[in-house]
Write an enzyme that holds these catalytic residues in place. Structure first.
Site, mmCIF file in Angstrom:
data_model
loop_
_atom_site.group_PDB
_atom_site.id
_atom_site.type_symbol
_atom_site.label_atom_id
_atom_site.label_comp_id
_atom_site.label_asym_id
_atom_site.label_seq_id
_atom_site.Cartn_x
_atom_site.Cartn_y
_atom_site.Cartn_z
ATOM 1 N N SER A 112 0.804 -1.224 0.000
ATOM 2 C CA SER A 112 0.000 0.000 0.000
ATOM 3 C C SER A 112 0.837 1.273 0.000
ATOM 4 O O SER A 112 0.430 2.268 -0.621
ATOM 5 C CB SER A 112 -0.980 -0.009 1.174
ATOM 6 O OG SER A 112 -0.318 -0.277 2.395
ATOM 7 N N GLY A 156 0.619 1.277 14.876
ATOM 8 C CA GLY A 156 -0.380 1.889 14.009
ATOM 9 C C GLY A 156 -1.549 2.497 14.753
ATOM 10 O O GLY A 156 -2.103 3.525 14.332
ATOM 11 N N ASP A 176 -4.923 -1.528 8.205
ATOM 12 C CA ASP A 176 -4.773 -2.869 7.649
ATOM 13 C C ASP A 176 -3.898 -3.712 8.572
ATOM 14 O O ASP A 176 -2.767 -4.061 8.229
ATOM 15 C CB ASP A 176 -4.149 -2.733 6.244
ATOM 16 C CG ASP A 176 -3.874 -4.064 5.594
ATOM 17 O OD1 ASP A 176 -4.510 -5.057 5.978
ATOM 18 O OD2 ASP A 176 -3.008 -4.118 4.699
#
EC number: 2.1.1.266
Length: 294
Positions: A112, A156, A176
């Site tokens: 990504s 994250g 994700d």
């Protein structure tokens, strides 16, 4: 932190997730104002499909390579081909692959971060968070000297607190996680609630694995109960037998999706299901909260 995406890069879950990501980025570039993208579980940025990890599983052959074959053979319906074109072009250009009439298989696959970078304009920014120390260092090497990309060695979920809202006021958050921990679905809901409270106008794309269908249904119910007003769910499944010890599909939760994205996904995902050669499972799009498909 045992999960290593190098074994799974370019597999059907990646294809579905990244095709949707490319659609969102395409919509963001339709307006001139700059935007920011926060990727909370970024990985290493790019994956060598000739490496031992990828060869050992062969998952890319069942995902991106198969889709490229279908696209280049003209087997995609026109609407789906148009929707998938930004993704497929970015897959090739981000890896330095040539864009010609006969392209063949690819040798590397963009995660990504590299996929997103292919869509950035001069004033747009990409913020990457990666907790695994070796992966964070690899990621920093990929983007060394790139003034539009910031790489942070950090958790994250913490990144949602540290980097939202962005100064640009427009943009996208990709969440994700690897789903190694038993509480990752809980953290997904809590993380989204926190992020949305800090930046309610942002676009959010949250990936989740489909193994036990009941887990996905409970996720949808919890999101519906969250009070977030506009949530779209997209799913692509490829097994029907109900086994929960393997990946049976891929899901995306989309908060504040661009206008008519539900219609685009309703055309793209069934074509993707067919192009990947699935004989079981379905492509499904539904509103969890807010707008409804007529």
């Amino acid at each position: 932190m045992n999960y290593r995406h190098a074994f799974h890069a370019g597999n059907p879950a990646d294809v579905m997730k990244h095709a949707i990501l490319a659609l969102l980025l395409t919509r963001l570039t339709a307006k001139t104002a700059p935007f920011a993208v926060l990727d909370t579980h970024a990985g290493i940025g790019r994956y060598d499909l000739g490496a031992d990890e990828a060869v050992r599983t062969g998952e890319a052959a069942l995902g991106i390579q198969r889709l490229l074959q279908a696209a280049e053979a003209g087997r995609l319906p026109p609407a789906a081909a148009e929707a998938l074109a930004p993704y497929l072009n970015a897959v090739r250009t981000s890896g330095g692959e040539p864009l010609g009439p006969i392209k063949g298989p690819i040798t590397s696959y963009p995660g990504s971060p590299c996929l997103t970078r292919a869509f950035l304009r001069d004033d747009d920014r990409l913020i990457l968070a990666e907790l695994h120390p070796e992966d964070a260092q690899t990621l920093k090497g990929v983007f060394r000297g790139d003034r539009q990309v910031a790489v942070h060695h950090m958790d994250g979920w913490t990144a949602l607190k540290a980097h939202l809202p962005p100064k640009e006021k427009r943009g996208l958050v990709l969440i994700d996680p690897p789903f190694e921990a038993a509480d990752d679905f809980d953290r997904l809901v809590a993380g989204l609630a926190l992020a949305h409270s800090r930046w309610p106008t942002g676009i959010y794309a949250l990936w989740y694995p489909i193994k036990d269908r009941a887990v996905g249904w409970r996720l949808h119910q919890r999101l519906e109960d969250s009070g977030i007003p506009k949530i779209l769910a997209a799913e692509l499944t490829w097994n029907d037998d109900g086994r929960v010890d393997r990946l049976n599909g891929s899901g995306m939760i989309l908060v504040n999706p661009p206008w008519q994205l539900d219609e685009t996904l309703g055309q793209m995902l069934p074509a993707l299901h067919e192009a990947l050669g699935f004989t079981q499972g379905i492509a499904h799009v539904e509103w969890v909260a807010g707008e409804r498909i007529p």
